[in-house]
Design an enzyme around this catalytic site. Structure first.
Site, PDB file in Angstrom:
ATOM      1  N   GLU A 273       0.834  -1.212   0.000  1.00 15.67           N
ATOM      2  CA  GLU A 273       0.000   0.000   0.000  1.00 15.67           C
ATOM      3  C   GLU A 273       0.868   1.261   0.000  1.00 15.67           C
ATOM      4  OE1 GLU A 273      -2.319  -0.344   3.591  1.00 15.67           O
ATOM      5  OE2 GLU A 273      -3.434  -2.085   2.894  1.00 15.67           O
ATOM      6  N   PRO A 274       1.738   1.409  -0.969  1.00 17.37           N
ATOM      7  CA  PRO A 274       2.625   2.570  -0.955  1.00 17.37           C
ATOM      8  C   PRO A 274       1.873   3.855  -1.315  1.00 17.37           C
ATOM      9  CG  PRO A 274       2.935   1.368  -2.999  1.00 17.37           C
ATOM     10  CD  PRO A 274       1.950   0.570  -2.169  1.00 17.37           C
ATOM     11  N   GLY A 275       2.204   4.924  -0.638  1.00 15.51           N
ATOM     12  CA  GLY A 275       1.633   6.234  -0.959  1.00 15.51           C
ATOM     13  C   GLY A 275       2.756   7.202  -1.286  1.00 15.51           C
ATOM     14  N   ARG A 312       2.343  20.001   6.204  1.00 17.84           N
ATOM     15  CA  ARG A 312       3.371  19.108   6.756  1.00 17.84           C
ATOM     16  C   ARG A 312       4.412  19.821   7.631  1.00 17.84           C
ATOM     17  NH1 ARG A 312       6.497  16.136   4.628  1.00 17.84           N
ATOM     18  NH2 ARG A 312       6.076  14.291   5.895  1.00 17.84           N
ATOM     19  N   CYS A 341      -3.364  33.336   9.794  1.00 22.90           N
ATOM     20  CA  CYS A 341      -3.167  34.041  11.063  1.00 22.90           C
ATOM     21  C   CYS A 341      -2.815  33.069  12.185  1.00 22.90           C
ATOM     22  CB  CYS A 341      -4.422  34.842  11.394  1.00 22.90           C
ATOM     23  SG  CYS A 341      -4.696  36.068  10.134  1.00 22.90           S
ATOM     24  N   GLU A 342      -1.688  32.458  12.095  1.00 21.09           N
ATOM     25  CA  GLU A 342      -1.157  31.552  13.115  1.00 21.09           C
ATOM     26  C   GLU A 342       0.360  31.615  13.029  1.00 21.09           C
ATOM     27  OE1 GLU A 342      -2.722  28.345  14.577  1.00 21.09           O
ATOM     28  OE2 GLU A 342      -4.681  28.449  13.609  1.00 21.09           O
ATOM     29  N   TYR A 370       0.484  13.777   0.503  1.00 22.23           N
ATOM     30  CA  TYR A 370       0.056  14.459   1.730  1.00 22.23           C
ATOM     31  C   TYR A 370       0.206  15.974   1.602  1.00 22.23           C
ATOM     32  CZ  TYR A 370       0.598   9.627   3.153  1.00 22.23           C
ATOM     33  OH  TYR A 370       0.526   8.257   3.199  1.00 22.23           O
TER      34      TYR A 370
HETATM   35  N1  LLP Z   1      -1.621   1.974   4.426  1.00 22.28           N
HETATM   36  C1  LLP Z   1      -2.169   2.456   5.544  1.00 22.28           C
HETATM   37  C2  LLP Z   1      -3.125   1.637   6.284  1.00 22.28           C
HETATM   38  C3  LLP Z   1      -1.824   3.749   5.986  1.00 22.28           C
HETATM   39  O1  LLP Z   1      -2.370   4.214   7.112  1.00 22.28           O
HETATM   40  C4  LLP Z   1      -0.894   4.524   5.251  1.00 22.28           C
HETATM   41  C5  LLP Z   1      -0.516   5.875   5.687  1.00 22.28           C
HETATM   42  C6  LLP Z   1      -0.363   3.981   4.063  1.00 22.28           C
HETATM   43  C7  LLP Z   1      -0.746   2.696   3.693  1.00 22.28           C
HETATM   44  C8  LLP Z   1       0.599   4.726   3.182  1.00 22.28           C
HETATM   45  O2  LLP Z   1       1.790   5.000   3.812  1.00 22.28           O
HETATM   46  P1  LLP Z   1       3.012   5.649   2.988  1.00 22.28           P
HETATM   47  O3  LLP Z   1       3.449   4.632   1.966  1.00 22.28           O
HETATM   48  O4  LLP Z   1       2.534   6.878   2.324  1.00 22.28           O
HETATM   49  O5  LLP Z   1       4.031   5.899   4.004  1.00 22.28           O
HETATM   50  N2  LLP Z   1       0.239  12.755   6.638  1.00 22.28           N
HETATM   51  C9  LLP Z   1       1.493  12.111   6.987  1.00 22.28           C
HETATM   52  C10 LLP Z   1       1.505  10.650   6.603  1.00 22.28           C
HETATM   53  C11 LLP Z   1       0.401   9.858   7.233  1.00 22.28           C
HETATM   54  C12 LLP Z   1       0.390   8.421   6.795  1.00 22.28           C
HETATM   55  C13 LLP Z   1      -0.815   7.728   7.258  1.00 22.28           C
HETATM   56  N3  LLP Z   1      -0.942   6.384   6.778  1.00 22.28           N
HETATM   57  C14 LLP Z   1       2.626  12.872   6.358  1.00 22.28           C
HETATM   58  O6  LLP Z   1       2.389  13.871   5.676  1.00 22.28           O
HETATM   59  O7  LLP Z   1       3.784  12.534   6.550  1.00 22.28           O
END
Ligand code: LLP
Length: 417
Positions: A273-275, A312, A341-342, A370
């Site tokens: 599940e890469p993001g 972020r 305004c913060e 993100y």
């Molecule tokens: N799978 C699940 C269940 C997750 O909760 C997440 C991210 C991912 C996959 C993807 O993770 P990645 O490959 O992107 O690391 N907003 C934060 C990141 C929060 C991630 C939450 N879960 C930031 O900007 O760093």
């Protein structure tokens, strides 16, 4: 590697001059490189070659329909955490049977919607959720495919807000409880056990936590097999880190090697599940300098993108590189701040940044994950436009919000008229 480079002193996104895009679309604007997104997907996919696997892009990192369509066209699926994300996936033409649904708080309506749509599986995070899914599926005369999200109590060694696999985190079920829950699920008539799942955190820059995770899941899978419970898929979640500044995260190849080694001899398929690793370095946020303000103790470069557009740095103290759109070596130590305004509204703090003058453009790098998805309308600021670049072409994949968009859905009660 990404496709944001200088040519003749001008920042380009692939073969498009960033300043040309801005001249038409304005600022702030998110710009994504299609080639980079494709390359990231193909490199990850290639690294897993030979392993039965499915890449479920984590929609929370970048949920624009165009991005989802791109990954769907490449054969990817999606990791979702809400009905809204499912809606986006379906709109983007993603195969529902490639969608996995995680999250600790799935509502009855979301469960129903996911079952109607025919998703691949629910990553179940508690016993009560299992019971709810059984009830809803049974009412609908459907069978719900599930995996349990296990919390292996492994330290991902990352920012506390994005650590998820520790005992003190709200995610998943305890290892101790997992086998018991699988037994319970095996006895439910509207539940089909399909997998086991885990996501220990995000922006990981070492491999050992992943290795430990696979080994832990392996133990559980083997315990289950001894009881006659078969697991078809092992979902390892996301989490692979990227370079924002000077981090040296493992490559997808090294990650794949670790997984393969730890999983040697296993017959299951793997879901990833890469993001961030897909989208992070495939996007930038371009902003214009409004003013330069010399305070008594520091210099502020005031730009037209704020924490509502890119949260972020404010939320995690995250480092986002800032580059000039017209190349220049002139630097200054300053805070780059937005109009919100913060005092927490900054993109860079006490950092050597380009010595940009009012009217000039700055690019916030590594903003593809993100970034827009965490943007809000705080201070009643319309959210930025999003643009996708493909070679010499670019396309506005989300128009800039208008003031009318800000009040859409709001109503004044009749007694106030
Ligand atoms: N799978 C699940 C269940 C997750 O909760 C997440 C991210 C991912 C996959 C993807 O993770 P990645 O490959 O992107 O690391 N907003 C934060 C990141 C929060 C991630 C939450 N879960 C930031 O900007 O760093």
């Amino acid at each position: 590697m990404n496709e944001f480079n200088y040519r003749d002193g001008q920042l380009y996104a692939e073969d498009c001059k960033v300043s040309d895009i801005v001249a038409e679309v304005g600022t702030p604007v998110y710009i994504y490189s299609q080639k980079t997104l494709e390359r990231h997907f193909n490199v990850f996919d290639g690294a897993m070659g030979g392993l039965d696997h499915l890449i479920c892009f984590s929609v929370k990192s970048n949920s624009n329909l165009a991005v989802l369509r791109l990954f769907a066209n490449l054969g990817g699926g999606a990791d979702i955490v809400s009905g809204g994300e499912l809606f986006r996936c379906l709109k983007a033409g993603m195969e529902p049977n490639r969608v996995v649904f995680s999250g600790v708080g799935k509502t009855r309506e979301e469960i129903r919607y996911a079952l109607e749509s025919g998703i691949m599986m629910f990553n179940v995070e508690s016993e009560m959720e299992l019971e709810e899914i059984q009830r809803v599926a049974s009412e609908m005369g459907k069978i719900a495919p599930i995996s349990f999200r296990v919390n292996p109590d492994i330290d991902p060694k990352t920012h506390p807000y994005i650590s998820t696999g520790l005992k003190k985190n709200k995610f998943g079920v305890e290892v101790k409880q997992a086998v018991e829950l699988y037994r319970k699920a095996a006895g439910m008539d509207a539940i089909e056990i399909l997998g086991i799942d885990c996501h220990i955190g995000s922006q990981l820059t070492t491999l050992s936590p992943f290795e430990e995770t696979v080994l832990k899941l392996r133990e559980i899978v083997e315990d289950l097999e001894r009881e006659g419970i078969q697991i078809r898929w092992i979902d390892l979640g996301g989490g692979l880190g990227i370079t924002y500044n000077d981090e040296t995260p493992p490559s997808p190849e090294a990650y794949a090697k670790t997984v393969r080694k730890a999983a040697e001899g296993m017959s299951q398929g793997f879901i990833f599940e890469p993001g961030r690793v897909m989208a992070g370095n495939a996007g930038i946020l371009v902003t214009r300098v409004l003013y330069v303000k010399q305070g008594p103790v520091k210099t502020f470069i005031v730009v037209d993108a704020g924490m509502n557009d890119m949260v972020r740095p404010s939320l995690y103290g995250a480092y986002q590189e800032i580059q000039p759109v017209v190349a220049s070596d002139a630097k200054i130590v300053a805070d780059v701040v937005g109009p919100i305004c913060e005092s927490g509204d900054f993109l860079a703090k006490e950092r050597e940044v380009p010595n940009a003058k009012p009217g000039e453009l700055l690019s916030v790098m590594s903003a593809g994950a993100y970034g827009f998805t965490m943007a809000s309308n705080y201070n009643s600021r319309p959210r930025p436009a999003e643009v996708m670049v493909n070679g010499e072409d670019y396309f506005v994949i989300r128009r800039r919000e208008t003031y009318e968009d800000l009040v859409r859905g709001e109503q004044i009660p009749p007694w106030l008229s």
